[in-house]
Each structure stands twice: as C-alpha cells, then as structure tokens.
Write a protein that holds these residues in place. Structure first.
Motif, PDB file in Angstrom:
ATOM      1  N   VAL A 130     -10.095  15.661  10.610  1.00 20.05           N
ATOM      2  CA  VAL A 130     -11.438  15.678  10.025  1.00 20.05           C
ATOM      3  C   VAL A 130     -12.017  17.087   9.967  1.00 20.05           C
ATOM      4  N   ASP A 131     -11.416  18.016  10.696  1.00 25.45           N
ATOM      5  CA  ASP A 131     -11.912  19.392  10.713  1.00 25.45           C
ATOM      6  C   ASP A 131     -11.254  20.273   9.655  1.00 25.45           C
ATOM      7  N   ILE A 132     -10.294  19.733   8.918  1.00 22.51           N
ATOM      8  CA  ILE A 132      -9.615  20.518   7.886  1.00 22.51           C
ATOM      9  C   ILE A 132     -10.486  20.575   6.640  1.00 22.51           C
ATOM     10  N   GLN A 133     -10.856  21.780   6.240  1.00 27.56           N
ATOM     11  CA  GLN A 133     -11.753  21.966   5.109  1.00 27.56           C
ATOM     12  C   GLN A 133     -11.037  22.390   3.823  1.00 27.56           C
ATOM     13  N   GLU A 134      -9.777  22.816   3.931  1.00 26.19           N
ATOM     14  CA  GLU A 134      -9.031  23.266   2.756  1.00 26.19           C
ATOM     15  C   GLU A 134      -8.479  22.064   1.979  1.00 26.19           C
ATOM     16  N   PRO A 135      -8.163  22.253   0.690  1.00 26.03           N
ATOM     17  CA  PRO A 135      -7.506  21.175  -0.067  1.00 26.03           C
ATOM     18  C   PRO A 135      -6.171  20.788   0.579  1.00 26.03           C
ATOM     19  N   VAL A 136      -5.916  19.489   0.659  1.00 25.67           N
ATOM     20  CA  VAL A 136      -4.701  18.993   1.301  1.00 25.67           C
ATOM     21  C   VAL A 136      -3.557  18.962   0.280  1.00 25.67           C
ATOM     22  N   ALA A 137      -2.425  19.568   0.657  1.00 26.22           N
ATOM     23  CA  ALA A 137      -1.252  19.571  -0.216  1.00 26.22           C
ATOM     24  C   ALA A 137      -0.401  18.327   0.005  1.00 26.22           C
ATOM     25  N   LYS A 138      -0.192  17.947   1.286  1.00 25.56           N
ATOM     26  CA  LYS A 138       0.569  16.748   1.595  1.00 25.56           C
ATOM     27  C   LYS A 138       0.342  16.380   3.056  1.00 25.56           C
ATOM     28  N   VAL A 139       0.770  15.173   3.420  1.00 23.28           N
ATOM     29  CA  VAL A 139       0.694  14.681   4.796  1.00 23.28           C
ATOM     30  C   VAL A 139       2.065  14.143   5.174  1.00 23.28           C
ATOM     31  N   ILE A 140       2.512  14.464   6.386  1.00 27.68           N
ATOM     32  CA  ILE A 140       3.779  13.911   6.891  1.00 27.68           C
ATOM     33  C   ILE A 140       3.496  13.050   8.104  1.00 27.68           C
ATOM     34  N   PHE A 141       3.943  11.798   8.072  1.00 25.27           N
ATOM     35  CA  PHE A 141       3.910  10.902   9.221  1.00 25.27           C
ATOM     36  C   PHE A 141       5.303  10.861   9.838  1.00 25.27           C
ATOM     37  N   ALA A 142       5.369  10.746  11.156  1.00 29.33           N
ATOM     38  CA  ALA A 142       6.664  10.770  11.840  1.00 29.33           C
ATOM     39  C   ALA A 142       6.763   9.647  12.861  1.00 29.33           C
ATOM     40  N   SER A 143       7.922   8.972  12.872  1.00 28.53           N
ATOM     41  CA  SER A 143       8.178   7.921  13.855  1.00 28.53           C
ATOM     42  C   SER A 143       9.681   7.720  13.998  1.00 28.53           C
ATOM     43  N   ASP A 144      10.120   7.435  15.213  1.00 27.85           N
ATOM     44  CA  ASP A 144      11.524   7.107  15.455  1.00 27.85           C
ATOM     45  C   ASP A 144      11.813   5.630  15.227  1.00 27.85           C
ATOM     46  N   SER A 145      10.758   4.846  14.980  1.00 26.54           N
ATOM     47  CA  SER A 145      10.901   3.401  14.834  1.00 26.54           C
ATOM     48  C   SER A 145      10.958   3.016  13.358  1.00 26.54           C
ATOM     49  N   GLU A 146      12.069   2.400  12.933  1.00 26.51           N
ATOM     50  CA  GLU A 146      12.196   1.942  11.554  1.00 26.51           C
ATOM     51  C   GLU A 146      11.161   0.864  11.252  1.00 26.51           C
ATOM     52  N   GLU A 147      10.885   0.015  12.238  1.00 26.37           N
ATOM     53  CA  GLU A 147       9.880  -1.028  12.045  1.00 26.37           C
ATOM     54  C   GLU A 147       8.489  -0.423  11.851  1.00 26.37           C
ATOM     55  N   GLU A 148       8.199   0.625  12.600  1.00 28.37           N
ATOM     56  CA  GLU A 148       6.902   1.274  12.480  1.00 28.37           C
ATOM     57  C   GLU A 148       6.749   1.959  11.120  1.00 28.37           C
ATOM     58  N   ILE A 149       7.816   2.578  10.631  1.00 26.02           N
ATOM     59  CA  ILE A 149       7.762   3.209   9.314  1.00 26.02           C
ATOM     60  C   ILE A 149       7.572   2.151   8.235  1.00 26.02           C
ATOM     61  N   ALA A 150       8.252   1.021   8.371  1.00 25.92           N
ATOM     62  CA  ALA A 150       8.090  -0.065   7.396  1.00 25.92           C
ATOM     63  C   ALA A 150       6.657  -0.583   7.393  1.00 25.92           C
ATOM     64  N   GLU A 151       6.070  -0.731   8.579  1.00 24.54           N
ATOM     65  CA  GLU A 151       4.681  -1.191   8.668  1.00 24.54           C
ATOM     66  C   GLU A 151       3.737  -0.155   8.068  1.00 24.54           C
ATOM     67  N   MET A 152       4.011   1.125   8.313  1.00 26.13           N
ATOM     68  CA  MET A 152       3.192   2.190   7.758  1.00 26.13           C
ATOM     69  C   MET A 152       3.228   2.174   6.232  1.00 26.13           C
ATOM     70  N   LYS A 153       4.417   2.020   5.667  1.00 24.99           N
ATOM     71  CA  LYS A 153       4.555   1.962   4.215  1.00 24.99           C
ATOM     72  C   LYS A 153       3.750   0.806   3.636  1.00 24.99           C
ATOM     73  N   GLN A 154       3.798  -0.340   4.320  1.00 22.68           N
ATOM     74  CA  GLN A 154       3.057  -1.510   3.843  1.00 22.68           C
ATOM     75  C   GLN A 154       1.552  -1.266   3.888  1.00 22.68           C
ATOM     76  N   LYS A 155       1.080  -0.663   4.954  1.00 22.66           N
ATOM     77  CA  LYS A 155      -0.352  -0.407   5.100  1.00 22.66           C
ATOM     78  C   LYS A 155      -0.842   0.599   4.053  1.00 22.66           C
ATOM     79  N   LEU A 156      -0.049   1.618   3.782  1.00 22.30           N
ATOM     80  CA  LEU A 156      -0.450   2.605   2.778  1.00 22.30           C
ATOM     81  C   LEU A 156      -0.431   1.989   1.378  1.00 22.30           C
ATOM     82  N   ALA A 157       0.576   1.178   1.095  1.00 17.32           N
ATOM     83  CA  ALA A 157       0.679   0.557  -0.227  1.00 17.32           C
ATOM     84  C   ALA A 157      -0.455  -0.421  -0.487  1.00 17.32           C
ATOM     85  N   SER A 158      -0.914  -1.103   0.562  1.00 19.58           N
ATOM     86  CA  SER A 158      -1.962  -2.117   0.389  1.00 19.58           C
ATOM     87  C   SER A 158      -3.367  -1.558   0.563  1.00 19.58           C
TER      88      SER A 158
END
Length: 273
Positions: free
Chosen positions: A145-173
């Motif tokens: 929330v403290d970043i004031q510059e234009p955002v170029a991209k965001v990277i999420f990281a997880s070692d859990s395939e299930e967590e990445i799948a859930e993340m993809k679903q949440k972002l898509a919906s």
C-alpha cells in the motif's frame, strides 16, 4: 559498402534462465562466441526476460545485445545504450485490489511488486526467498500500500501446487480479474501482468521498431511464459530441458541449456537445418 552477412535481417530473441543461462547462472564460451559470430554476420541478437532492466545489466554486459532487450515479461522494451525504455505498459488500476485479495485470503503466499525502477518484497516465504536469492535481487522491503509508482507486474510465490491453483481461481473470479493477464513463469511463481502483455508482444514491438520482417524472427525458451514468443516468432525453439507445455508449443527442439543451445541454433540456422 558492407558485404552482405549470412544473417542480415534476422532477429534472434532468447529467454535467460534455463535457456541461455546454465544451471549455475553462467553463459558458456561457446554461446558467447556464437552470438558474436551471428552479430558479425548481420544478425540482431537480444534477450527477453522477466527481470527489470536495472537487474539485467550484468547479463546484458555479458551477452552484448546489439538491439534493445525485452523486460518485465512483456511490460517493456529497453534501450541499454541510451538507458531508457522505448516502450512500456503498466498494470493499471485495480492491481492493488487483487494483491489485497491474495494477501488476505491466502496468507502463506509470498509476493513481490515490481515498478519500472525497482522490485519490492512485500511478503516473503521460502519460495520467494529462493527466487530473490537466485536472481540476486536486493531485498527491498515495502508494504504494497506504500508503493506510489506505477506497477509493472506482481509475482506471487508458493511451493504448494494446490495453493497456486487456488490463487489462480481467486484471481480469475475476482471482479477486476479480467482486467489483467497472468502467466506461470516458473514452477513456484505466478504473475499478474498488464492486460495483453507477453513476451510475444515484445517480439512484435521490437520487429516493428527495427523494421525487421516477422518471417525472419527466432525465439528460444524453456517455460510457459516463453510460449507467446514461440507463437509470435516465425520459428519457436524449445531447449531440451523445457517444461512439457513449452516443448509441445515449439516448432523445433534443440539441445539443453547445459549444451550451448544458442550456439546449436545458430549452427542449425547457418546450415539450413
């Protein structure tokens, strides 16, 4: 008048990690010599990476591309001679809402936010720490929330395939989810990009900028984020160590990143193979 070169008008774009970079993050002498030969014969050689320009200059100084390079997984074209972007696009409004969604609903997911000048590590976990250390990025800690510059991209990281799948679903919906593009850039990484952004788009932009015929373009890579390059280039080449999706999408499969893949492709191009 300069004598016509064997590779006049050919644009060759490479991915970095897992492609031109060996597993120890070095570039072989064979690859560097082949790149020098390719350029001496009129070819245009460069790389397209997920990194920011400021974190790519050591590699740039080693490879010595003779045209601008692509960065931020499709977010920018950078002229390393002038030190300026020649084209860029930012994530736009709403990206912070998506970050907040994942931050609150999947608290174990690590994430970083890249602007066009710096990468900020907003929540670290084991997967993100490994990535930061492997990429040798400075540990700039900042709440998103403290970043004031234009955002170029965001990277999420997880070692859990299930967590990445859930993340993809949440972002898509998410109500704003359709306003962005997404890519799996490594096994443990999932990225939010500007809508329409991709490495393939950068090949199109760079070809236009240089006045190069799209039918004389080659791209080589190893992962899902390189598939758009394969589709944009006339010839898409996967290294032998590429992930299954990249292998399936490529027009041509060459040797692995440990076996001087760039040199092999240039040799195959010269021989007509």
């Amino acid at each position: 008048m300069r004598k016509a070169g064997k590779f006049d008008g050919v644009l060759f774009c490479t991915d970095l990690d897992g492609t031109i970079l060996r597993n120890d993050k070095t570039i072989s002498k064979e690859n560097l010599e082949a790149i020098s030969y390719f350029k001496s014969e009129g070819g245009s050689f460069t790389f397209i990476t997920g990194r920011l320009p400021s974190y790519s200059m050591d590699i740039c100084n080693t490879i010595k591309p003779n045209v601008p390079f692509g960065c931020i997984n499709g977010g920018g074209l950078y002229d390393h001679v002038t030190g300026k972007y020649i084209w860029s696009m930012n994530a736009g409004e709403g990206v912070m809402d998506l970050i907040r969604c994942i931050d609150e609903q999947l608290p174990n997911v690590g994430f970083q936010v890249s602007t066009f000048n710096a990468t900020y590590f907003c929540k670290e976990n084991k997967a993100l720490r490994r990535f930061r250390e492997a990429a040798k990025l400075p540990n700039l800690v900042c709440h998103y929330v403290d970043i004031q510059e234009p955002v170029a991209k965001v990277i999420f990281a997880s070692d859990s395939e299930e967590e990445i799948a859930e993340m993809k679903q949440k972002l898509a919906s998410h109500p704003l989810g359709q306003n962005f593009s997404y890519i799996r850039s490594e096994k443990t990484l999932y990225e939010i990009l500007p809508l329409g952004s991709s490495k393939g788009l950068l090949i199109e932009k760079l070809s236009q900028y240089l006045g190069i015929d799209p039918n004389k373009t080659i791209a080589i890579g190893d992962y899902n984020n390189d598939i758009s390059m394969f589709r944009a280039a006339k010839v898409g080449v996967a290294v032998a160590n590429a992930c299954p999706d990249a292998l399936a999408a490529a027009d041509y499969i060459t040797v692995s990143n440990e076996e001087h893949a760039i040199a092999q492709v240039i040799a195959d191009l010269e021989s007509g193979r």
